[in-house]
Design a protein around this motif. Structure first.
Motif, short mmCIF file in Angstrom:
data_model
loop_
_atom_site.label_atom_id
_atom_site.label_comp_id
_atom_site.label_asym_id
_atom_site.label_seq_id
_atom_site.Cartn_x
_atom_site.Cartn_y
_atom_site.Cartn_z
N LEU A 1 -5.97 41.15 9.38
CA LEU A 1 -5.82 39.94 8.57
C LEU A 1 -7.13 39.64 7.84
CD1 LEU A 1 -4.39 37.25 7.69
CD2 LEU A 1 -5.39 36.24 9.77
N VAL A 2 -7.04 39.29 6.57
CA VAL A 2 -8.18 38.83 5.80
C VAL A 2 -7.88 37.41 5.32
CG1 VAL A 2 -9.56 39.15 3.70
CG2 VAL A 2 -8.78 41.14 5.00
N ILE A 3 -8.80 36.50 5.55
CA ILE A 3 -8.66 35.12 5.10
C ILE A 3 -9.67 34.88 3.99
CG2 ILE A 3 -8.74 32.67 5.73
CD1 ILE A 3 -8.33 33.54 8.66
N ILE A 4 -9.22 34.28 2.90
CA ILE A 4 -10.14 33.89 1.84
C ILE A 4 -9.88 32.44 1.47
CG2 ILE A 4 -8.60 34.93 0.10
CD1 ILE A 4 -11.11 35.18 -1.71
N SER A 5 -10.91 31.62 1.59
CA SER A 5 -10.81 30.22 1.21
C SER A 5 -11.38 30.07 -0.20
CB SER A 5 -11.60 29.34 2.18
OG SER A 5 -10.88 29.19 3.39
N VAL A 6 -10.59 29.46 -1.07
CA VAL A 6 -10.96 29.30 -2.48
C VAL A 6 -11.19 27.81 -2.75
CG1 VAL A 6 -10.25 29.68 -4.87
CG2 VAL A 6 -9.56 31.31 -3.07
N SER A 7 -12.44 27.46 -3.05
CA SER A 7 -12.81 26.05 -3.20
C SER A 7 -12.74 25.58 -4.65
CB SER A 7 -14.22 25.84 -2.66
OG SER A 7 -14.68 24.54 -3.00
N TRP A 8 -12.35 24.31 -4.81
CA TRP A 8 -12.34 23.66 -6.12
C TRP A 8 -13.64 22.90 -6.37
CZ3 TRP A 8 -6.95 21.09 -7.38
CH2 TRP A 8 -6.01 22.10 -7.62
N ASP A 9 -14.62 23.04 -5.50
CA ASP A 9 -15.86 22.28 -5.63
C ASP A 9 -16.65 22.64 -6.88
OD1 ASP A 9 -16.85 20.61 -3.03
OD2 ASP A 9 -15.39 22.15 -2.49
N SER A 10 -17.19 21.63 -7.55
CA SER A 10 -18.05 21.86 -8.70
C SER A 10 -19.53 21.90 -8.28
CB SER A 10 -17.85 20.76 -9.75
OG SER A 10 -18.08 19.48 -9.18
N ASP A 11 -19.83 21.25 -7.16
CA ASP A 11 -21.20 21.20 -6.64
C ASP A 11 -21.42 22.38 -5.69
OD1 ASP A 11 -23.60 20.66 -5.22
OD2 ASP A 11 -23.34 18.49 -5.53
N GLU A 12 -22.11 23.40 -6.16
CA GLU A 12 -22.30 24.62 -5.37
C GLU A 12 -23.10 24.36 -4.09
OE1 GLU A 12 -23.84 29.25 -5.90
OE2 GLU A 12 -24.16 27.78 -7.49
N ALA A 13 -24.16 23.57 -4.19
CA ALA A 13 -25.02 23.30 -3.04
C ALA A 13 -24.24 22.57 -1.94
CB ALA A 13 -26.23 22.47 -3.47
N LYS A 14 -23.46 21.58 -2.33
CA LYS A 14 -22.66 20.83 -1.37
C LYS A 14 -21.63 21.73 -0.70
CE LYS A 14 -19.72 16.73 -0.98
NZ LYS A 14 -19.07 15.59 -1.72
N TRP A 15 -21.04 22.60 -1.48
CA TRP A 15 -20.04 23.55 -0.96
C TRP A 15 -20.67 24.48 0.08
CZ3 TRP A 15 -19.94 28.88 -3.03
CH2 TRP A 15 -18.87 29.65 -2.52
N LYS A 16 -21.81 25.05 -0.26
CA LYS A 16 -22.48 25.98 0.67
C LYS A 16 -22.90 25.26 1.95
CE LYS A 16 -24.37 29.26 -2.71
NZ LYS A 16 -25.61 29.80 -3.32
N ASP A 17 -23.40 24.04 1.81
CA ASP A 17 -23.83 23.27 2.97
C ASP A 17 -22.66 22.97 3.89
OD1 ASP A 17 -25.91 21.70 4.38
OD2 ASP A 17 -24.65 19.99 3.83
N PHE A 18 -21.52 22.63 3.31
CA PHE A 18 -20.31 22.31 4.09
C PHE A 18 -19.85 23.55 4.88
CE2 PHE A 18 -15.82 21.77 4.88
CZ PHE A 18 -15.67 20.40 5.15
N ILE A 19 -19.88 24.69 4.23
CA ILE A 19 -19.45 25.94 4.87
C ILE A 19 -20.34 26.27 6.06
CG2 ILE A 19 -19.33 28.45 4.54
CD1 ILE A 19 -18.43 27.84 1.64
N THR A 20 -21.65 26.11 5.87
CA THR A 20 -22.61 26.41 6.93
C THR A 20 -22.44 25.46 8.11
OG1 THR A 20 -24.21 27.24 5.32
CG2 THR A 20 -25.05 26.65 7.51
N LYS A 21 -22.38 24.16 7.82
CA LYS A 21 -22.26 23.16 8.88
C LYS A 21 -20.97 23.30 9.67
CE LYS A 21 -25.14 19.48 6.93
NZ LYS A 21 -25.14 18.09 6.37
N ASN A 22 -19.90 23.73 9.01
CA ASN A 22 -18.60 23.83 9.69
C ASN A 22 -18.27 25.24 10.16
OD1 ASN A 22 -17.02 21.07 9.39
ND2 ASN A 22 -18.16 21.38 7.48
N GLU A 23 -19.26 26.14 10.08
CA GLU A 23 -19.13 27.51 10.60
C GLU A 23 -17.86 28.19 10.09
OE1 GLU A 23 -19.36 26.78 14.81
OE2 GLU A 23 -21.53 26.95 14.80
N MET A 24 -17.69 28.15 8.77
CA MET A 24 -16.54 28.81 8.15
C MET A 24 -16.95 30.26 7.88
SD MET A 24 -15.59 25.59 5.64
CE MET A 24 -14.16 26.32 4.86
N THR A 25 -16.69 31.11 8.85
CA THR A 25 -17.23 32.46 8.86
C THR A 25 -16.41 33.49 8.07
OG1 THR A 25 -16.05 32.85 10.94
CG2 THR A 25 -18.34 32.09 11.09
N TRP A 26 -15.25 33.11 7.57
CA TRP A 26 -14.41 34.04 6.83
C TRP A 26 -14.82 34.06 5.35
CZ3 TRP A 26 -13.05 29.64 9.37
CH2 TRP A 26 -12.60 28.55 8.62
#
Length: 357
Positions: free
Chosen positions: A254-279
């Protein structure tokens, strides 16, 4: 417009014919300029019927010979599913084409419109007309990848498997290996019947970690696509469920890909790191991927089987993503073990084979 059609139009470069006309006096006519401006505005507002009327008005001022107006009309007609009208517009484009390449693109567009007009049931008489248009496009330009691709699909719909395979092979020869449609055309050449299934768009993106992601290169794995955003409340509520799925199926195909609608790249990256979204993570800043899947609301999920077939679409919270994945993964595992089982059976048969004296 169906997602795959939209993406293939761009992938195989079959949309607007570049206007090669020399500047004509009508282009400076205030009425023409005004009609074009109105048409563009209406198109941006998705007032498609009125946009077509405005482009037709401008084209009438151009004595019916402005390729840009006809290109836009064709594109809108395909977008709103007016395939019969789009085929007629493509014929008009072919009539004013000034060289074989332009004529090939117009004829290919006509074939595409007729193919879509034939529908999933595939009306034979319309499919035959599509085949004629697509073969005319190929005659004018043998390197027209879109024409080869859609003629392959047309032949498959008509039950002519060998002819379909030949067209998909020809399509492959016209494309760069880097083209998103390259691998798909290879798959269809090997198995033309697969082209009849509802396939996911031929997506090719570079993920956050730098990895290359192509839906047609998943190697027998199931794919789950999750459209979301950090500012989406329901998406945040679904996050624990997504993390559970990632953990539960970590050792499965299985491959999971999450596709974000975020316009703020820094906020998006920070959210992924803090929430341990490893996929696999991808930010769809211009919504091009979202448009390919024709979605306008999140959270939104798509499951794709190991053959690349789009099997389910789910919107909102509480979707039974897990249940659908279990079935698809079981199917993928069974497909992976079949060659092994056949090899084992062959080896067993060989040991039982009598030897000669």
């Amino acid at each position: 417009m169906r997602p795959l059609v939209a993406l293939v139009l761009a992938t195989f470069c079959c949309l607007p014919i570049v206007n090669a006309q020399t500047p004509d006096s009508y282009k400076f006519d205030p009425k023409f300029v005004k009609a074009i401006a109105e048409a563009k505005q209406l198109n941006r507002q998705r007032e498609y019927v009125f946009a077509i009327d405005a482009y037709k008005k401008a084209n009438k001022i151009a004595d019916g010979k402005d390729s840009h107006c006809l290109d836009e009309i064709f594109t809108i007609q395909m977008t709103i599913g007016k395939y019969k009208d789009a085929a007629n517009t493509a014929s008009e484009l072919a009539a004013i084409a000034t060289n074989p390449t332009q004529k090939s693109i117009a004829e290919g567009n006509r074939g595409l419109a007729l193919f879509e007009q034939a529908g999933e049931k595939g009306k034979p008489e319309i499919l035959k007309a599509a085949d004629e248009a697509l073969k005319a496009a190929i005659a004018d330009n043998p390197k027209n990848a879109m024409a080869h691709f859609y003629d392959g699909k047309t032949m498959a719909r008509l039950g002519q498997t060998d002819a379909a395979s030949d067209q998909f092979k020809a399509c492959v020869s016209c494309l760069s290996p880097k083209d998103p449609g390259y691998v798909r055309a290879q798959h269809f050449a090997a198995n033309p019947s697969l082209s009849l299934a509802k396939m996911a768009p031929p997506v090719s993106v570079t993920a956050l970690d730098g990895s290359h992601f192509n839906l047609d290169e998943m190697g027998g794995r199931v794919v789950l696509i999750d459209f979301w955003a950090t500012w989406c409340g329901p998406c945040k509520e679904e996050l624990p469920h997504m993390k559970k799925i990632a953990k539960e199926f970590a050792n499965d195909p299985l491959v999971i890909i999450s596709v974000s609608w975020d316009s703020d790249e820094a906020k998006w990256k920070d959210f992924i790191t803090k929430n341990e979204m490893t996929w696999v993570q991808y930010r769809d800043a211009d919504h091009s991927l979202s448009n390919a899947f024709a979605i306008n609301a999140i959270p939104h999920y798509f499951t794709i089987d190991s053959d690349g077939v789009l099997t389910a679409e789910m919107l909102g919270e509480g979707s039974d993503v897990e249940g659908k994945l279990k079935k698809l993964i079981a199917k993928a595992k069974a497909a992976q073990t079949q060659p092994v089982m056949k090899a084992a059976a062959g080896a067993k048969a060989a040991t039982l084979e009598p030897t000669g004296n």
